[in-house]
Scaffold this motif. Structure first.
Motif, PDB file in Angstrom:
ATOM      1  N   LEU A 616      55.122 -87.669 116.337  1.00  0.00           N
ATOM      2  CA  LEU A 616      56.259 -87.782 117.241  1.00  0.00           C
ATOM      3  C   LEU A 616      57.473 -88.387 116.548  1.00  0.00           C
ATOM      4  O   LEU A 616      58.615 -88.111 116.930  1.00  0.00           O
ATOM      5  N   TYR A 617      57.242 -89.206 115.531  1.00  0.00           N
ATOM      6  CA  TYR A 617      58.361 -89.794 114.791  1.00  0.00           C
ATOM      7  C   TYR A 617      59.293 -88.697 114.285  1.00  0.00           C
ATOM      8  O   TYR A 617      60.514 -88.831 114.328  1.00  0.00           O
ATOM      9  N   TYR A 618      58.719 -87.602 113.798  1.00  0.00           N
ATOM     10  CA  TYR A 618      59.529 -86.514 113.260  1.00  0.00           C
ATOM     11  C   TYR A 618      59.862 -85.444 114.293  1.00  0.00           C
ATOM     12  O   TYR A 618      60.841 -84.715 114.156  1.00  0.00           O
ATOM     13  N   MET A 619      59.039 -85.315 115.363  1.00  0.00           N
ATOM     14  CA  MET A 619      59.181 -84.188 116.282  1.00  0.00           C
ATOM     15  C   MET A 619      59.905 -84.519 117.584  1.00  0.00           C
ATOM     16  O   MET A 619      60.312 -83.610 118.306  1.00  0.00           O
ATOM     17  N   GLN A 620      60.045 -85.810 117.916  1.00  0.00           N
ATOM     18  CA  GLN A 620      60.627 -86.169 119.206  1.00  0.00           C
ATOM     19  C   GLN A 620      62.031 -85.593 119.347  1.00  0.00           C
ATOM     20  O   GLN A 620      62.888 -85.798 118.497  1.00  0.00           O
ATOM     21  N   GLY A 621      62.248 -84.854 120.422  1.00  0.00           N
ATOM     22  CA  GLY A 621      63.556 -84.282 120.671  1.00  0.00           C
ATOM     23  C   GLY A 621      63.823 -82.978 119.942  1.00  0.00           C
ATOM     24  O   GLY A 621      64.911 -82.418 120.071  1.00  0.00           O
ATOM     25  N   LEU A 622      62.840 -82.473 119.175  1.00  0.00           N
ATOM     26  CA  LEU A 622      62.967 -81.145 118.585  1.00  0.00           C
ATOM     27  C   LEU A 622      62.347 -80.131 119.548  1.00  0.00           C
ATOM     28  O   LEU A 622      61.742 -80.491 120.553  1.00  0.00           O
ATOM     29  N   ASN A 623      62.436 -78.847 119.228  1.00  0.00           N
ATOM     30  CA  ASN A 623      61.979 -77.818 120.165  1.00  0.00           C
ATOM     31  C   ASN A 623      60.462 -77.721 120.272  1.00  0.00           C
ATOM     32  O   ASN A 623      59.963 -76.912 121.059  1.00  0.00           O
ATOM     33  N   LEU A 624      59.732 -78.530 119.505  1.00  0.00           N
ATOM     34  CA  LEU A 624      58.295 -78.623 119.725  1.00  0.00           C
ATOM     35  C   LEU A 624      57.995 -79.441 120.979  1.00  0.00           C
ATOM     36  O   LEU A 624      56.903 -79.337 121.543  1.00  0.00           O
ATOM     37  N   THR A 625      58.960 -80.255 121.415  1.00  0.00           N
ATOM     38  CA  THR A 625      58.778 -81.002 122.662  1.00  0.00           C
ATOM     39  C   THR A 625      58.834 -80.082 123.881  1.00  0.00           C
ATOM     40  O   THR A 625      57.932 -80.120 124.723  1.00  0.00           O
ATOM     41  N   PRO A 626      59.854 -79.218 124.035  1.00  0.00           N
ATOM     42  CA  PRO A 626      59.821 -78.279 125.170  1.00  0.00           C
ATOM     43  C   PRO A 626      58.710 -77.238 125.052  1.00  0.00           C
ATOM     44  O   PRO A 626      58.322 -76.640 126.059  1.00  0.00           O
ATOM     45  N   LEU A 627      58.203 -77.006 123.837  1.00  0.00           N
ATOM     46  CA  LEU A 627      57.031 -76.135 123.699  1.00  0.00           C
ATOM     47  C   LEU A 627      55.878 -76.706 124.516  1.00  0.00           C
ATOM     48  O   LEU A 627      55.222 -75.996 125.293  1.00  0.00           O
ATOM     49  N   HIS A 628      55.636 -77.995 124.346  1.00  0.00           N
ATOM     50  CA  HIS A 628      54.608 -78.670 125.141  1.00  0.00           C
ATOM     51  C   HIS A 628      55.020 -78.735 126.610  1.00  0.00           C
ATOM     52  O   HIS A 628      54.213 -78.478 127.508  1.00  0.00           O
ATOM     53  N   GLY A 629      56.314 -79.055 126.855  1.00  0.00           N
ATOM     54  CA  GLY A 629      56.767 -79.228 128.225  1.00  0.00           C
ATOM     55  C   GLY A 629      56.651 -77.960 129.057  1.00  0.00           C
ATOM     56  O   GLY A 629      56.154 -77.997 130.186  1.00  0.00           O
ATOM     57  N   HIS A 630      57.089 -76.827 128.521  1.00  0.00           N
ATOM     58  CA  HIS A 630      57.043 -75.574 129.287  1.00  0.00           C
ATOM     59  C   HIS A 630      55.606 -75.120 129.535  1.00  0.00           C
ATOM     60  O   HIS A 630      55.256 -74.725 130.646  1.00  0.00           O
ATOM     61  N   THR A 631      54.786 -75.144 128.489  1.00  0.00           N
ATOM     62  CA  THR A 631      53.421 -74.626 128.637  1.00  0.00           C
ATOM     63  C   THR A 631      52.540 -75.549 129.463  1.00  0.00           C
ATOM     64  O   THR A 631      51.579 -75.082 130.086  1.00  0.00           O
ATOM     65  N   ALA A 632      52.874 -76.855 129.484  1.00  0.00           N
ATOM     66  CA  ALA A 632      52.083 -77.778 130.297  1.00  0.00           C
ATOM     67  C   ALA A 632      52.602 -77.836 131.731  1.00  0.00           C
ATOM     68  O   ALA A 632      51.824 -77.741 132.680  1.00  0.00           O
ATOM     69  N   LEU A 633      53.926 -77.951 131.904  1.00  0.00           N
ATOM     70  CA  LEU A 633      54.458 -78.115 133.258  1.00  0.00           C
ATOM     71  C   LEU A 633      54.263 -76.845 134.079  1.00  0.00           C
ATOM     72  O   LEU A 633      53.680 -76.883 135.168  1.00  0.00           O
ATOM     73  N   PHE A 634      54.747 -75.700 133.574  1.00  0.00           N
ATOM     74  CA  PHE A 634      54.518 -74.484 134.362  1.00  0.00           C
ATOM     75  C   PHE A 634      53.096 -73.973 134.178  1.00  0.00           C
ATOM     76  O   PHE A 634      52.435 -73.592 135.147  1.00  0.00           O
ATOM     77  N   GLY A 635      52.617 -73.951 132.924  1.00  0.00           N
ATOM     78  CA  GLY A 635      51.296 -73.380 132.670  1.00  0.00           C
ATOM     79  C   GLY A 635      50.196 -74.057 133.461  1.00  0.00           C
ATOM     80  O   GLY A 635      49.262 -73.402 133.930  1.00  0.00           O
ATOM     81  N   VAL A 636      50.300 -75.373 133.624  1.00  0.00           N
ATOM     82  CA  VAL A 636      49.264 -76.102 134.359  1.00  0.00           C
ATOM     83  C   VAL A 636      49.671 -76.287 135.819  1.00  0.00           C
ATOM     84  O   VAL A 636      49.039 -75.765 136.727  1.00  0.00           O
ATOM     85  N   TYR A 637      50.755 -77.016 136.052  1.00  0.00           N
ATOM     86  CA  TYR A 637      51.096 -77.383 137.422  1.00  0.00           C
ATOM     87  C   TYR A 637      51.743 -76.232 138.187  1.00  0.00           C
ATOM     88  O   TYR A 637      51.549 -76.108 139.401  1.00  0.00           O
ATOM     89  N   GLY A 638      52.524 -75.411 137.498  1.00  0.00           N
ATOM     90  CA  GLY A 638      53.102 -74.262 138.162  1.00  0.00           C
ATOM     91  C   GLY A 638      52.038 -73.263 138.589  1.00  0.00           C
ATOM     92  O   GLY A 638      52.014 -72.799 139.739  1.00  0.00           O
ATOM     93  N   MET A 639      51.155 -72.897 137.658  1.00  0.00           N
ATOM     94  CA  MET A 639      50.065 -71.967 137.988  1.00  0.00           C
ATOM     95  C   MET A 639      49.171 -72.544 139.082  1.00  0.00           C
ATOM     96  O   MET A 639      48.712 -71.825 139.978  1.00  0.00           O
TER      97      MET A 639
END
Length: 767
Positions: A616-639
């Motif tokens: 996270l030191y290197y990845m925080q705020g990069l587009n790997l964060t919304p990668l997790h956010g989109h697939t977890a928020l919609f993929g899990v809770y949206g579905m």
């Protein structure tokens, strides 16, 4: 003592201990947070900033969208830079350039390697030294830094105004002209940005690490991962492997036992449940849900397009009407709202079905809550637009406008309104469940867990009310992640698990006792890592090392149950074909199967990719964060929300034949579109940014220089196919639900017509 009772006791002890430690961590964050100075002065005594400047600057930042326009300490949007890292880099370069011209007669970028190394060594010693005097609340800076601060402040005052000199940069950052029209407010905004950067480079007293644990990665000032990130990243992997091993052992032992054969019902037990007036009244919640979902997708497309056209959307200067910070605010807020509406509607529908009891005036309560929901959405969105357009004023912004905190953007009045609405929801669900909770039926435990998760959803939104307008940012982040992580990711998960288990037991597919034990055990496993795993969001938000250690250790445990999520998916799929009449519930169950898949991929793989401190030191705020956010928020809770809605609709209109083809189109388009968005854009773009951060520092990975390269534009355009397919899936879902009311087809009429669906319809009846 029964196994169920032991599990309840274990769950209670776990929650008390976990929340006790989480509250203790909050006190540590409060004590170790970077100080807010009363004055910032140069060595000659001249004033640079005051506390009121910094606090007013924070108000300005919140009013323009805050975390929705760039980020602070890595949390927020991804198109504009991280302002903390950007200021730090610009200030460092300004000092180095001034020294190089004075010492070597040339700019820093033209000095040789030896000269640059000498200047960097001096800079690190100068900028990392803590000159804060706690007795007077004063930070004293040398003349060179004071001059550099003035130069960087002038850049920001130009950028946030309408100066033609920074027009191209505003376009690259998707900022509208005149983002902050008042010159005094722009000066105050610069003071706030300076303070957030100061905290990232200034070492804690008697320590060699900064207030943000050396984040961001900035080679010029010596910001590099501290030893603690290596140590606790290694431990997090160890805890993950140990947890997977223990859960695997438990799974092998418990699933190896011979259980009594469970007799499946010949007909659908829920087929002839008569929906009560309040249950039927929940239909309007699902209509609103679909409207919010479609609008969220539209706003997401506009937000993504801003990244390639700046202030325009297909040639139209959209920034003058709907600036990027507004479209992103509404996009992220709607994601939580429509999923929350799915939970609210499901709870109101399920409660009377559980107890076969319709309390007096229950339908009125359901309708009043729905009206309140509409008022909250319209009112909070209007306030946010007025704030970002700078029409509301700083004195009214906190209560009525835009708070600036991602996922907690709505003004305080609307947060209180929503909290009161959730209390009404809790009251309505609780009183409908009360007869079952008071009884001695075997369903009591599973209904009890369902009710407790309802209580938690209602009460834990109060975390959004725990900070004030001037609360320290580190503490705001602490409470904000209570809201985002515990409310959305935590107790929604428990509620959903309990609801799904209830549905399968009510359908007669699972024995009540074994389902209750399974749900309690799953809740214990999830909460064991989930509560303290909240702290992994706070590694670099002004938190001390013990918080980093706790977050790293327990966030790894969050992934443990996801390693075995395939068993859950396969079990759900088996249940969908357990009896002929279960074809009636095929697509709700298929959405539950999708939840299991995205739990593994989005929450598990992509989540653990960024969770360890070193990652996270290197990845925080990069587009790997919304990668997790989109697939977890919609993929899990949206579905999951869609699956629950379909279950409710099946019970609400049990006599209707479903358009299976439309639902099939919706299911596969939503899943394929989400996968394409992740694999074609977010994953490659985030990986490219990661390489840039490792090679050149975090500020470069978020800069216009990097983000405006042609290959980045190409990756953004590659979202179009996936987004289009995803949108088709959403529209198909809308068409399906609308068709149940506008073009209903009764199952018996379908059989009589013999139009090809008769065999399926017969199977759905269990005939």
């Amino acid at each position: 003592m029964t196994s169920t009772k032991r599990l309840w006791i274990l769950l209670g002890i776990l929650l008390v201990v976990s929340f006790g430690i989480l509250l203790w961590a909050g006190t540590q964050i409060s004590q170790a947070a970077p100080p807010m100075p009363e004055r910032v002065v140069a060595e000659d005594g001249s004033a640079i900033y005051t506390r009121s400047d910094i606090e007013k600057g924070r108000q300005v930042w919140q009013s323009i969208g805050g975390m929705q326009l760039g980020s602070i300490w890595g949390h927020g949007g991804y198109v504009a830079p991280d302002w903390s890292a950007d200021w730090l880099h610009r200030e460092a370069m300004a000092v180095l350039d001034a020294w190089s011209r004075r010492d070597f007669g040339t700019s820093y970028d033209k000095a040789n390697a030896e000269q640059q190394a000498a200047l960097q060594g001096r800079l690190r010693a100068r900028m990392r030294t803590n000159t804060y005097d706690a007795a007077t609340g004063t930070i004293t800076l040398d003349a060179d830094r004071a001059a550099a601060i003035a130069a960087v402040a002038a850049h920001y005052e130009s950028l946030f105004g309408d100066d033609p000199a920074t027009m191209d940069l505003r376009d690259a950052y998707a900022m509208k002209n005149g983002t902050v029209p008042d010159a005094a407010n722009r000066q105050a905004l610069s003071a706030f940005f300076w303070w957030t950067a100061w905290a990232t480079v200034t070492q804690r007293p008697d320590s060699e690490i900064t207030y943000t644990n050396n984040w961001p990665n900035e080679p010029l000032v010596g910001n590099a991962p501290p030893p603690s990130t290596f140590l606790w990243s290694a431990f997090s992997v160890t805890f993950l492997l140990a947890g997977i091993g223990l859960l695997g052992w438990h799974h092998a032992v418990t699933h190896g036992r011979t259980e009594e054969t469970h007799r499946l019902p010949e007909f659908d037990p829920m087929r002839h449940i008569k929906a009560t007036p309040s249950m039927l009244a929940t239909a309007k919640y699902f209509w609103v849900l679909l409207a919010l979902f479609v609008v969220q997708i539209l706003l997401g497309a506009i937000t993504a397009h801003y990244q390639v056209e700046g202030q325009f959307v297909y040639g139209y200067e959209m920034a003058n009407v709907l600036p990027y910070s507004i479209t992103r605010t509404w996009h992220t807020e709607l994601a939580v709202l429509w999923i929350a509406v799915a939970w609210l509607g499901t709870g109101l529908y399920i409660a009377p079905a559980v107890s076969d009891y319709e309390p007096r005036f229950q339908r009125l309560g359901v309708n009043v809550l729905w009206v309140c929901l509409l008022i909250i959405v319209v009112g909070s969105f209007a306030g946010q637009w007025l704030a970002v357009m700078q029409k509301l004023g700083l004195d009214k912004n906190f209560w009525w406008g835009h708070q600036g905190w991602e996922y907690a953007d709505m003004g305080r009045f609307w947060q209180w309104f929503l909290f009161i609405g959730l209390m009404l929801w809790l009251f309505l669900v609780g009183r409908a469940l009360w007869p079952t909770l008071r009884g001695n039926s075997e369903m009591r435990s599973i209904v009890g867990l369902l009710f407790l998760s309802t209580v938690a959803i209602g009460l834990f939104f109060a975390a959004a009310l725990m900070w004030g307008e001037r609360t320290h940012i580190s503490l705001v982040e602490y409470w904000r992640w209570w809201l985002v992580h515990l409310w959305v990711e935590g107790f929604f998960e428990v509620f959903a698990t309990a609801v799904i288990a209830f549905l399968f037991t009510r359908l007669g597919l699972l024995p009540v006792k074994s389902a209750t034990v399974a749900v309690l055990f799953a809740t214990i496993v999830f909460m064991a890592g989930g509560v303290l795993g909240t702290l992994h969001h706070l590694y670099f938000a002004g938190s001390p090392v013990p918080v980093l250690a706790l977050g790293a250790s327990f966030s790894a445990l969050e992934v443990v149950p996801l390693a075995y999520i395939g068993f859950e998916a396969y079990h759900h799929y088996q249940l969908s074909a357990a009896t002929p009449w279960m074809r009636r519930y095929k697509w709700p169950v298929m959405f539950f199967v999708a939840v299991a898949f995205w739990n593994l991929v989005g929450a598990g793989l992509f989540g653990f990719l960024i969770n360890p401190p070193l990652s996270l030191y290197y990845m925080q705020g990069l587009n790997l964060t919304p990668l997790h956010g989109h697939t977890a928020l919609f993929g899990v809770y949206g579905m999951l929300g869609i699956g629950l809605v379909l279950f409710c609709l099946r019970g609400m209109k049990p006599e209707l034949a479903w358009h299976e083809g439309i639902l099939k189109t919706s299911f596969w388009c939503l899943n394929i579109g989400l996968a394409m968005m992740a694999l074609l854009t977010l994953l490659p773009l985030g990986t490219a940014q990661l390489f840039a951060s490792l090679a050149h520092g975090y500020a470069y990975a978020r800069s216009a220089e990097f983000m405006q390269q042609p290959f980045v534009d190409l990756l953004i355009w590659l979202r179009v196919p996936g987004d289009t397919i995803f949108s088709i899936g959403a529209l198909a879902l809308v068409v399906f639900v609308a068709g149940l009311w506008l073009f209903p087809r009764r199952e018996d009429e379908v059989r009589e017509r013999g139009d090809g669906e008769a065999p399926a319809a017969a199977a759905r009846h269990g005939r």
